[in-house]
Structure formats: structure tokens, C-alpha cells
Design a protein around this motif. Structure first.
Motif, PDB file in Angstrom:
ATOM      1  N   GLY A 111     128.806  71.030 -15.077  1.00 31.14           N
ATOM      2  CA  GLY A 111     127.729  70.349 -15.770  1.00 31.14           C
ATOM      3  C   GLY A 111     127.142  69.163 -15.035  1.00 31.14           C
ATOM      4  N   TRP A 112     127.743  68.750 -13.943  1.00 33.04           N
ATOM      5  CA  TRP A 112     127.223  67.599 -13.207  1.00 33.04           C
ATOM      6  C   TRP A 112     125.996  68.010 -12.396  1.00 33.04           C
ATOM      7  CZ3 TRP A 112     130.920  63.357 -11.049  1.00 33.04           C
ATOM      8  CH2 TRP A 112     131.683  62.836 -12.105  1.00 33.04           C
ATOM      9  N   LYS A 113     125.040  67.096 -12.296  1.00 30.80           N
ATOM     10  CA  LYS A 113     123.803  67.338 -11.574  1.00 30.80           C
ATOM     11  C   LYS A 113     123.767  66.509 -10.287  1.00 30.80           C
ATOM     12  CE  LYS A 113     122.266  69.940 -14.920  1.00 30.80           C
ATOM     13  NZ  LYS A 113     122.139  71.404 -14.746  1.00 30.80           N
ATOM     14  N   TYR A 114     123.062  67.078  -9.308  1.00 33.55           N
ATOM     15  CA  TYR A 114     122.947  66.442  -7.996  1.00 33.55           C
ATOM     16  C   TYR A 114     121.507  65.982  -7.796  1.00 33.55           C
ATOM     17  CZ  TYR A 114     122.752  66.163  -2.857  1.00 33.55           C
ATOM     18  OH  TYR A 114     122.572  65.748  -1.560  1.00 33.55           O
ATOM     19  N   ALA A 115     121.337  64.775  -7.251  1.00 31.54           N
ATOM     20  CA  ALA A 115     119.996  64.250  -6.975  1.00 31.54           C
ATOM     21  C   ALA A 115     120.044  63.374  -5.733  1.00 31.54           C
ATOM     22  CB  ALA A 115     119.468  63.447  -8.161  1.00 31.54           C
ATOM     23  N   THR A 116     119.024  63.482  -4.900  1.00 27.87           N
ATOM     24  CA  THR A 116     118.956  62.661  -3.694  1.00 27.87           C
ATOM     25  C   THR A 116     118.384  61.291  -4.021  1.00 27.87           C
ATOM     26  OG1 THR A 116     116.761  63.534  -3.139  1.00 27.87           O
ATOM     27  CG2 THR A 116     118.669  64.665  -2.205  1.00 27.87           C
ATOM     28  N   THR A 117     118.758  60.306  -3.216  1.00 29.43           N
ATOM     29  CA  THR A 117     118.226  58.954  -3.309  1.00 29.43           C
ATOM     30  C   THR A 117     117.651  58.581  -1.948  1.00 29.43           C
ATOM     31  OG1 THR A 117     120.346  57.948  -2.684  1.00 29.43           O
ATOM     32  CG2 THR A 117     119.953  58.352  -5.039  1.00 29.43           C
ATOM     33  N   ALA A 118     117.129  57.377  -1.853  1.00 31.62           N
ATOM     34  CA  ALA A 118     116.522  56.954  -0.593  1.00 31.62           C
ATOM     35  C   ALA A 118     117.545  56.886   0.538  1.00 31.62           C
ATOM     36  CB  ALA A 118     115.841  55.602  -0.769  1.00 31.62           C
ATOM     37  N   ASP A 119     118.792  56.567   0.212  1.00 30.10           N
ATOM     38  CA  ASP A 119     119.814  56.411   1.253  1.00 30.10           C
ATOM     39  C   ASP A 119     121.031  57.306   1.053  1.00 30.10           C
ATOM     40  OD1 ASP A 119     120.820  55.243  -0.989  1.00 30.10           O
ATOM     41  OD2 ASP A 119     121.167  53.260  -0.116  1.00 30.10           O
ATOM     42  N   GLY A 120     120.942  58.290   0.168  1.00 30.60           N
ATOM     43  CA  GLY A 120     122.091  59.176  -0.063  1.00 30.60           C
ATOM     44  C   GLY A 120     121.848  60.111  -1.216  1.00 30.60           C
ATOM     45  N   TYR A 121     122.801  60.126  -2.150  1.00 29.03           N
ATOM     46  CA  TYR A 121     122.655  61.010  -3.306  1.00 29.03           C
ATOM     47  C   TYR A 121     123.547  60.544  -4.444  1.00 29.03           C
ATOM     48  CZ  TYR A 121     127.130  63.072  -1.814  1.00 29.03           C
ATOM     49  OH  TYR A 121     128.457  63.259  -1.457  1.00 29.03           O
ATOM     50  N   THR A 122     123.281  61.096  -5.627  1.00 35.37           N
ATOM     51  CA  THR A 122     124.132  60.868  -6.794  1.00 35.37           C
ATOM     52  C   THR A 122     124.542  62.222  -7.356  1.00 35.37           C
ATOM     53  OG1 THR A 122     122.259  60.837  -8.337  1.00 35.37           O
ATOM     54  CG2 THR A 122     122.956  58.726  -7.387  1.00 35.37           C
ATOM     55  N   VAL A 123     125.702  62.256  -7.976  1.00 34.59           N
ATOM     56  CA  VAL A 123     126.165  63.443  -8.673  1.00 34.59           C
ATOM     57  C   VAL A 123     126.893  62.967  -9.919  1.00 34.59           C
ATOM     58  CG1 VAL A 123     128.290  63.537  -7.272  1.00 34.59           C
ATOM     59  CG2 VAL A 123     127.513  65.575  -8.501  1.00 34.59           C
ATOM     60  N   GLY A 124     126.514  63.518 -11.059  1.00 28.63           N
ATOM     61  CA  GLY A 124     127.128  63.045 -12.296  1.00 28.63           C
ATOM     62  C   GLY A 124     126.695  63.860 -13.499  1.00 28.63           C
ATOM     63  N   GLY A 125     127.254  63.509 -14.643  1.00 31.57           N
ATOM     64  CA  GLY A 125     126.954  64.221 -15.876  1.00 31.57           C
ATOM     65  C   GLY A 125     127.881  63.755 -16.977  1.00 31.57           C
ATOM     66  N   THR A 126     128.373  64.703 -17.759  1.00 30.65           N
ATOM     67  CA  THR A 126     129.306  64.358 -18.832  1.00 30.65           C
ATOM     68  C   THR A 126     130.562  63.717 -18.243  1.00 30.65           C
ATOM     69  OG1 THR A 126     128.497  66.227 -20.134  1.00 30.65           O
ATOM     70  CG2 THR A 126     130.612  65.271 -20.784  1.00 30.65           C
ATOM     71  N   ALA A 127     130.988  62.620 -18.843  1.00 29.87           N
ATOM     72  CA  ALA A 127     132.152  61.898 -18.321  1.00 29.87           C
ATOM     73  C   ALA A 127     133.391  62.771 -18.310  1.00 29.87           C
ATOM     74  CB  ALA A 127     132.401  60.648 -19.154  1.00 29.87           C
ATOM     75  N   LEU A 128     134.189  62.616 -17.262  1.00 26.85           N
ATOM     76  CA  LEU A 128     135.457  63.332 -17.165  1.00 26.85           C
ATOM     77  C   LEU A 128     136.473  62.720 -18.131  1.00 26.85           C
ATOM     78  CD1 LEU A 128     135.706  63.591 -13.254  1.00 26.85           C
ATOM     79  CD2 LEU A 128     134.756  65.279 -14.851  1.00 26.85           C
ATOM     80  N   LYS A 129     137.564  63.385 -18.291  1.00 30.13           N
ATOM     81  CA  LYS A 129     138.626  62.840 -19.133  1.00 30.13           C
ATOM     82  C   LYS A 129     139.195  61.587 -18.483  1.00 30.13           C
ATOM     83  CE  LYS A 129     140.055  67.328 -21.010  1.00 30.13           C
ATOM     84  NZ  LYS A 129     141.181  68.298 -21.140  1.00 30.13           N
ATOM     85  N   ALA A 130     139.617  60.653 -19.292  1.00 33.08           N
ATOM     86  CA  ALA A 130     140.219  59.432 -18.763  1.00 33.08           C
ATOM     87  C   ALA A 130     141.420  59.775 -17.889  1.00 33.08           C
ATOM     88  CB  ALA A 130     140.650  58.523 -19.904  1.00 33.08           C
ATOM     89  N   GLY A 131     141.475  59.186 -16.716  1.00 33.44           N
ATOM     90  CA  GLY A 131     142.571  59.448 -15.789  1.00 33.44           C
ATOM     91  C   GLY A 131     142.342  60.620 -14.862  1.00 33.44           C
ATOM     92  N   GLU A 132     141.231  61.361 -15.029  1.00 30.01           N
ATOM     93  CA  GLU A 132     140.968  62.530 -14.174  1.00 30.01           C
ATOM     94  C   GLU A 132     140.152  62.102 -12.961  1.00 30.01           C
ATOM     95  OE1 GLU A 132     138.687  66.889 -14.364  1.00 30.01           O
ATOM     96  OE2 GLU A 132     139.045  65.737 -16.188  1.00 30.01           O
ATOM     97  N   ASP A 133     140.614  62.519 -11.777  1.00 28.87           N
ATOM     98  CA  ASP A 133     139.904  62.188 -10.545  1.00 28.87           C
ATOM     99  C   ASP A 133     138.601  62.978 -10.456  1.00 28.87           C
ATOM    100  OD1 ASP A 133     142.093  60.642  -9.995  1.00 28.87           O
ATOM    101  OD2 ASP A 133     142.986  62.070  -8.573  1.00 28.87           O
ATOM    102  N   ALA A 134     137.578  62.364  -9.862  1.00 23.89           N
ATOM    103  CA  ALA A 134     136.285  63.027  -9.665  1.00 23.89           C
ATOM    104  C   ALA A 134     136.236  63.612  -8.260  1.00 23.89           C
ATOM    105  CB  ALA A 134     135.149  62.031  -9.871  1.00 23.89           C
ATOM    106  N   LYS A 135     136.079  64.927  -8.186  1.00 25.79           N
ATOM    107  CA  LYS A 135     136.048  65.605  -6.891  1.00 25.79           C
ATOM    108  C   LYS A 135     134.753  66.404  -6.758  1.00 25.79           C
ATOM    109  CE  LYS A 135     141.083  66.041  -6.652  1.00 25.79           C
ATOM    110  NZ  LYS A 135     142.240  66.958  -6.474  1.00 25.79           N
ATOM    111  N   HIS A 136     134.154  66.331  -5.572  1.00 23.36           N
ATOM    112  CA  HIS A 136     132.971  67.134  -5.294  1.00 23.36           C
ATOM    113  C   HIS A 136     132.887  67.370  -3.789  1.00 23.36           C
ATOM    114  CE1 HIS A 136     131.226  63.274  -4.069  1.00 23.36           C
ATOM    115  NE2 HIS A 136     130.240  63.959  -3.502  1.00 23.36           N
ATOM    116  N   SER A 137     132.056  68.317  -3.393  1.00 26.61           N
ATOM    117  CA  SER A 137     131.899  68.614  -1.978  1.00 26.61           C
ATOM    118  C   SER A 137     130.435  68.902  -1.674  1.00 26.61           C
ATOM    119  CB  SER A 137     132.769  69.806  -1.562  1.00 26.61           C
ATOM    120  OG  SER A 137     132.411  70.968  -2.296  1.00 26.61           O
ATOM    121  N   VAL A 138     130.037  68.592  -0.460  1.00 30.07           N
ATOM    122  CA  VAL A 138     128.675  68.841   0.003  1.00 30.07           C
ATOM    123  C   VAL A 138     128.736  69.481   1.387  1.00 30.07           C
ATOM    124  CG1 VAL A 138     127.678  66.933  -1.303  1.00 30.07           C
ATOM    125  CG2 VAL A 138     128.498  66.530   1.019  1.00 30.07           C
ATOM    126  N   VAL A 139     127.645  70.118   1.769  1.00 29.35           N
ATOM    127  CA  VAL A 139     127.536  70.709   3.104  1.00 29.35           C
ATOM    128  C   VAL A 139     126.541  69.893   3.906  1.00 29.35           C
ATOM    129  CG1 VAL A 139     126.913  72.739   4.446  1.00 29.35           C
ATOM    130  CG2 VAL A 139     128.118  73.010   2.274  1.00 29.35           C
TER     131      VAL A 139
END
Length: 236
Positions: free
Chosen positions: A83-111
Motif C-alpha cells: 500500500g505504500w506509494k513512491y514519489a520523486t522529490t527535487a533531491d531524492g524520493y519518498t515512499v510511504g502510506g499506512t503506518a506500519l505496526k509499532a516496532g516493525e522495521d520499514a524495508k524497501h528497495s529501489v533499482v
């Protein structure tokens, strides 16, 4: 146990607690790994892991600042929390969406289209939690110094023999410009459009002068005729 011994034990326990607290804070950080960690490597998958720091609120967004040599248009999202969405910014990008469970690490990958020719790359990362808390892993260590909030750093190996930088991606050619130009002709310069009206005014002015001249001649002639008639009458 003496009072002095009790106080010493309490001091040691407090010191140990501070050490444990500091260690737990230091362990919570962001990391990056690469499928190919050589400079100038192409189509490299970078995997990021942001460890959760809060036990009561989950991570809802990550903002990554790309290092020099990697532009936002050379990055494509590969994997992220559901459910997380990806968007570019002027100097990088953001990825986010519905909050994860408390204590859960956020992992993502890009090419990445191609890694730059560098010794190391720092990916400054900002984590935002559901309750509004923000963790900034943006400090880049230098000279062997330790920092409290280190940014994820990827150390690169030398480039493979014969590896060369890829040419920048060509900019898309606009297709609307030709049709717009054909449909809407360019306006004439203001000086050119004013010229005919000026000439017209000049012609009109000349015609008016001729008419006035004719009227003046007629009036003068009529006056002269009257004068000669009166003179002849007086003479007779």
C-alpha cells in the motif's frame, strides 16, 4: 552491607542502565546494501532497512536524499510495504502510506540505473512516525569520527574493467509544440502593425490639407470678385 557499599551498587546500576539505554538508541538506525557494490555498476538493487525506534507508533513514511551522481529520474521503486506509494522529490524520493505496526522495521528497495564513480555513497534518510515523531539519519561521518544519527552509507569497490558512465537519459521531445505553432501563427511585431495605421493617418492628413487648400482658393477668389465689382461701381 554498609551504606557505602549500597551507594556504590546503586551508582553502578544507574551507570549500567545508561549504557543499555544508549546502546539501544545506537542500535536503532538505517542501513543500505547493494546487489552490486562496485562503482559504475548498472541496474543495481539497493535495499534499505529503517529500524523502528518507537514501541507505540509505527513508521508511515521514509524520505531519502540521493547522493551526488544519482538523480531521481534514474531510480525506480522495486519493493515496499503493501500500500505504500513512491514519489520523486527535487533531491531524492519518498515512499510511504499506512503506518506500519509499532516496532516493525520499514524495508524497501529501489533499482538504480547506474552507481556513480565514487568510494562511498551516503543516503540521508528521514523517518516519520504515525504520531508525528521524526527521526533524521542524516549525519555523514568523516575522518573516523562517530556521529549520533549516521546516514546509511554504502562503501563501493573499484569499477569493473572497462566500465564507463552511461549517457544521460534523453529528454522527451514535446509533440504539442509543432501543432500549436501551426494552429496559432506568431503575432506580428507591434511596430509592424502600427505602420499601416500611421500611413493611413498620413494619407488622411494629406487629403484633408488639399481640401482645405481648395476651399481657401475659392474663398479668396470670391472675395476678389466682390472687391473688383465694388471698385467698378464706385468708378462709374
Amino acid at each position: 552491607m554498609s551504606t557505602r557499599a549500597v551507594r556504590a551498587s546503586a551508582a553502578i546500576a544507574a551507570a549500567a542502565a545508561l549504557v543499555v539505554a544508549g546502546a539501544s538508541t545506537a542500535f536503532a538506525h538505517a542501513e543500505v546494501t547493494a546487489s552490486d557494490d562496485r562503482a559504475l555498476a548498472e541496474n543495481v538493487t539497493l535495499s534499505f532497512s529503517s529500524e523502528a525506534e518507537s514501541e507505540s507508533s509505527g513508521i508511515k513514511e521514509l524520505r531519502v536524499v540521493l547522493p551526488a551522481g544519482i538523480t531521481p529520474d534514474a531510480v525506480v521503486l522495486k519493493e515496499a510495504p503493501e500500500g505504500w506509494k513512491y514519489a520523486t522529490t527535487a533531491d531524492g524520493y519518498t515512499v510511504g502510506g499506512t503506518a506500519l505496526k509499532a516496532g516493525e522495521d520499514a524495508k524497501h528497495s529501489v533499482v538504480i540505473r547506474q552507481l556513480p564513480d565514487a568510494k562511498s555513497l551516503a543516503f540521508k534518510t528521514v523517518e516519520t512516525y504515525e504520531d508525528g515523531k521524526v527521526s533524521r539519519w542524516i549525519e555523514v561521518p568523516s575522518g573516523g569520527q562517530k556521529v549520533e544519527n549516521p546516514a546509511p552509507v554504502l562503501d563501493l569497490k573499484p569499477a569493473a574493467p572497462g566500465a564507463k558512465p552511461l549517457a544521460p537519459s534523453p529528454s522527451p521531445t514535446p509533440t504539442a509544440a509543432p501543432s500549436t505553432a501551426a494552429a496559432t501563427p506568431s503575432p506580428e511585431p507591434s511596430v509592424a502593425t502600427s505602420a499601416p495605421s500611421s500611413a493611413k493617418q498620413k494619407d488622411e492628413g494629406g487629403s484633408t490639407g488639399v481640401v482645405i487648400g481648395i476651399i481657401a482658393v475659392v474663398v479668396i477668389g470670391a472675395g476678389a470678385a466682390v472687391w473688383f465689382k465694388r471698385r467698378s461701381t464706385n468708378s462709374g
